[in-house]
Design a protein around this motif. Structure first.
Motif, short mmCIF file in Angstrom:
data_model
loop_
_atom_site.label_atom_id
_atom_site.label_comp_id
_atom_site.label_asym_id
_atom_site.label_seq_id
_atom_site.Cartn_x
_atom_site.Cartn_y
_atom_site.Cartn_z
N GLU A 177 5.16 10.24 -9.49
CA GLU A 177 4.71 10.39 -10.74
C GLU A 177 4.02 11.82 -10.98
OE1 GLU A 177 5.04 8.72 -13.60
OE2 GLU A 177 6.22 7.20 -12.43
N SER A 178 3.16 12.33 -9.69
CA SER A 178 2.57 13.52 -9.76
C SER A 178 3.61 14.70 -9.73
CB SER A 178 1.49 13.59 -8.59
OG SER A 178 2.11 13.80 -7.48
N ARG A 179 4.62 14.40 -9.26
CA ARG A 179 5.77 15.34 -9.19
C ARG A 179 6.89 15.13 -9.91
NH1 ARG A 179 6.94 16.15 -2.49
NH2 ARG A 179 8.09 17.67 -3.43
N ARG A 180 6.57 14.39 -11.03
CA ARG A 180 7.78 14.36 -11.99
C ARG A 180 8.52 15.29 -12.51
NH1 ARG A 180 9.52 10.27 -15.62
NH2 ARG A 180 8.08 8.57 -14.57
N GLU A 181 7.78 16.36 -13.10
CA GLU A 181 8.22 17.52 -13.79
C GLU A 181 9.24 18.33 -12.64
OE1 GLU A 181 8.08 18.18 -16.77
OE2 GLU A 181 6.96 16.53 -17.03
N GLU A 182 8.63 18.26 -11.44
CA GLU A 182 9.27 19.00 -10.03
C GLU A 182 10.69 18.26 -9.97
OE1 GLU A 182 8.88 19.97 -5.33
OE2 GLU A 182 6.98 19.35 -6.58
N ILE A 183 10.79 17.10 -9.84
CA ILE A 183 11.91 16.29 -9.95
C ILE A 183 12.91 16.51 -11.00
CG2 ILE A 183 12.79 14.05 -9.75
CD1 ILE A 183 10.04 13.10 -8.42
N LEU A 184 12.51 16.66 -12.28
CA LEU A 184 13.43 16.83 -13.52
C LEU A 184 13.91 18.18 -13.19
CD1 LEU A 184 11.31 15.46 -16.20
CD2 LEU A 184 13.34 14.56 -15.54
N LEU A 227 11.32 1.42 -0.54
CA LEU A 227 11.51 0.70 -2.00
C LEU A 227 10.77 1.31 -3.14
CD1 LEU A 227 10.04 -2.74 -0.19
CD2 LEU A 227 12.18 -2.41 -0.74
N ALA A 228 9.85 2.32 -2.98
CA ALA A 228 9.34 2.97 -3.92
C ALA A 228 10.33 4.06 -4.47
CB ALA A 228 7.99 3.61 -3.61
N VAL A 229 10.93 4.70 -3.79
CA VAL A 229 11.84 5.67 -4.37
C VAL A 229 13.18 5.20 -5.01
CG1 VAL A 229 11.03 7.30 -2.78
CG2 VAL A 229 12.95 6.08 -2.21
N ALA A 230 13.60 4.00 -4.41
CA ALA A 230 14.73 3.43 -4.75
C ALA A 230 14.33 2.77 -6.31
CB ALA A 230 15.16 1.97 -4.05
N ARG A 231 13.24 2.56 -6.59
CA ARG A 231 13.24 2.07 -7.99
C ARG A 231 12.65 3.43 -8.87
NH1 ARG A 231 8.39 -2.00 -9.82
NH2 ARG A 231 8.68 -1.93 -12.15
N HIS A 232 11.87 4.28 -8.57
CA HIS A 232 11.42 5.00 -9.52
C HIS A 232 12.21 6.43 -9.69
CE1 HIS A 232 7.75 2.89 -10.01
NE2 HIS A 232 7.76 2.72 -8.74
N ILE A 233 13.02 6.93 -8.42
CA ILE A 233 13.68 8.06 -8.28
C ILE A 233 14.86 8.04 -9.43
CG2 ILE A 233 15.07 9.83 -7.04
CD1 ILE A 233 12.17 10.37 -6.58
N SER A 234 15.64 7.01 -9.45
CA SER A 234 16.81 6.89 -10.19
C SER A 234 16.35 6.74 -11.83
CB SER A 234 17.52 5.67 -9.71
OG SER A 234 16.61 4.46 -9.91
N VAL A 275 0.70 -1.23 0.08
CA VAL A 275 0.17 -0.05 -0.08
C VAL A 275 0.74 1.09 0.04
CG1 VAL A 275 -1.38 1.43 1.41
CG2 VAL A 275 -1.73 -0.98 1.09
N VAL A 276 1.88 1.17 0.86
CA VAL A 276 2.82 2.48 0.93
C VAL A 276 3.56 2.46 -0.46
CG1 VAL A 276 4.74 3.27 2.13
CG2 VAL A 276 2.80 2.41 3.47
N VAL A 277 4.23 1.59 -0.79
CA VAL A 277 4.88 1.63 -2.27
C VAL A 277 3.92 1.96 -3.28
CG1 VAL A 277 5.67 0.20 -3.99
CG2 VAL A 277 6.52 -0.37 -1.64
N ASN A 278 2.62 1.84 -3.28
CA ASN A 278 1.87 2.23 -4.42
C ASN A 278 1.47 3.71 -4.22
OD1 ASN A 278 -0.13 1.76 -6.67
ND2 ASN A 278 -1.75 2.29 -5.34
N SER A 279 1.07 4.14 -2.89
CA SER A 279 0.89 5.32 -2.62
C SER A 279 2.04 6.38 -2.90
CB SER A 279 0.38 5.58 -1.12
OG SER A 279 -0.60 4.90 -1.00
N ILE A 280 3.35 6.07 -2.53
CA ILE A 280 4.48 6.98 -2.89
C ILE A 280 4.85 7.00 -4.61
CG2 ILE A 280 6.93 7.09 -2.69
CD1 ILE A 280 5.20 7.62 -0.13
N ARG A 281 4.39 5.80 -4.94
CA ARG A 281 4.57 5.84 -6.55
C ARG A 281 3.90 6.86 -7.31
NH1 ARG A 281 2.32 3.78 -10.73
NH2 ARG A 281 0.70 2.91 -9.49
N LEU A 282 2.66 7.04 -6.77
CA LEU A 282 1.67 7.91 -7.30
C LEU A 282 2.04 9.35 -6.78
CD1 LEU A 282 -1.91 6.33 -6.42
CD2 LEU A 282 -0.68 6.28 -8.76
N HIS A 283 2.99 9.54 -5.69
CA HIS A 283 3.16 10.79 -5.35
C HIS A 283 4.46 11.06 -6.21
CE1 HIS A 283 1.16 12.27 -1.68
NE2 HIS A 283 0.97 10.74 -1.34
#
Length: 335
Positions: free
Chosen positions: A232-239, A323-330, A222-230
């Motif tokens: 994705e919603s802030r992808r432009e800000e992260i870039l 676990l979520a950020v280790a996969r998606h942030i990089s 549940v936490v992994v899915n919620s953080i993944r959505l967060h």
């Protein structure tokens, strides 16, 4: 002369102005970097709470799912604890029936009973004379007329020994000592219900651990899915942040605190749910215990359960966020 002096004075001033116009290299100390790191952590902690309350519906639903998943094994474990406490205080402790020799004198039997009462392994001793044993047997069997025609009483005197502990090893030790006594004819120890109780308790503990593991895995998902959505919603800000040189550790920090907040709030709600369940069941359980002449009362989740649930849930939320950020942030890199 004056012209040379003024020329010499003008040269350092021009050099000073030239140095002030150029770039200046500065070094930051360890204290400055540590202060900046701590300041960013404090800022992310406050921002995580602000984001949580900014969308109370979605954040509350996520925390409630975590709370329900944690409340189920916590309630089962608390129920097992109360069950063990109720059994430990139950009057139906295992008894050892000591059948004495028919030729044993009453004075010797009473002395033997007094010695047993002084034993630290013995909680109590009840003496049943042959006459009492015969009367109880007549009443229980319905063969009073047949037994009345017997010339002598065939039943021996009995000592009902109540052990001080329900531990199987202690019971076997005490029974062996009673068998070796001079006045003892035979000793009967019913260990079946003790063994069944031990097996039921072990089964409940295994089920509780298995359920806790499965639901903890569900919390992580549940936490992994919620953080993944967060993310994705802030992808432009992260870039944009990565374009100006932000590291992955800097970028992942707000999401880790978001997972921590989700878990912490879920743990607090789980504790409230378990407390509510105990409050609802306390009255009926007390009434049932009173009918059996017991003063048993349900123990609710205290401070220990609060700390365990909140801390464990926060750790699960932090782990799921990692676990979520280790996969998606990089995977989010500026081109």
């Amino acid at each position: 002369m004056n012209q040379r002096t003024s020329t010499r004075r003008a040269q350092p001033q021009a050099a000073e102005r030239q140095r002030s116009v150029g770039a200046v290299a500065a070094r930051t100390g360890v204290g400055d970097r540590l202060g900046s790191w701590l300041g960013h952590h404090r800022e992310m902690w406050r921002e995580s709470w602000a984001r949580f309350f900014a969308s109370p519906m979605s954040s509350g639903m996520t925390a409630l799912v975590i709370a329900i998943a944690l409340a189920l094994p916590a309630a089962l474990q608390l129920g097992l604890t109360n069950f063990q406490r109720a059994v430990a205080g139950w009057d139906g402790q295992p008894q050892i029936s000591v059948f004495l020799h028919k030729r044993a004198k009453v004075s010797a039997v009473m002395s033997f009973a007094d010695d047993l009462r002084a034993d630290p392994l013995v909680a109590g001793v009840t003496y049943i004379s042959p006459e009492q044993a015969l009367a109880e047997f007549q009443q229980a069997s319905g063969l009073g007329d047949a037994l009345a025609g017997m010339g002598s009483n065939p039943l021996p005197a009995v000592l009902l020994v109540q052990p001080g502990s329900a531990d199987s090893v202690a019971l076997e030790t005490l029974a062996e000592r009673l068998r070796e006594a001079a006045l003892t004819d035979s000793v009967v120890l019913d260990m079946a219900w003790v063994q069944r109780l031990a097996q039921l308790t072990a089964l409940g503990q295994r089920m509780s651990l298995g359920l806790a593991f499965l639901l903890a895995l569900g919390v992580l998902l549940v936490v992994v899915n919620s953080i993944r959505l967060h993310i994705e919603s802030r992808r432009e800000e992260i870039l944009v942040v990565k374009l100006v040189g932000a590291t992955d550790a800097f970028v992942r920090r707000p999401f880790l605190y978001t997972g921590l907040v989700y878990g912490l709030v879920g743990g607090l709600i789980a504790w409230l749910l378990v407390s509510l369940g105990v409050w609802l069941l306390a009255g009926p359980v007390s009434g049932l215990a009173n009918l059996y002449g017991s003063g048993f009362r349900l123990d609710g989740p205290g401070v220990t359960y609060l700390v365990a649930l909140a801390g464990g849930a926060a750790l699960l939320g932090l782990t799921g966020a990692w676990l979520a950020v280790a996969r998606h942030i990089s995977a989010i890199q500026p081109r």
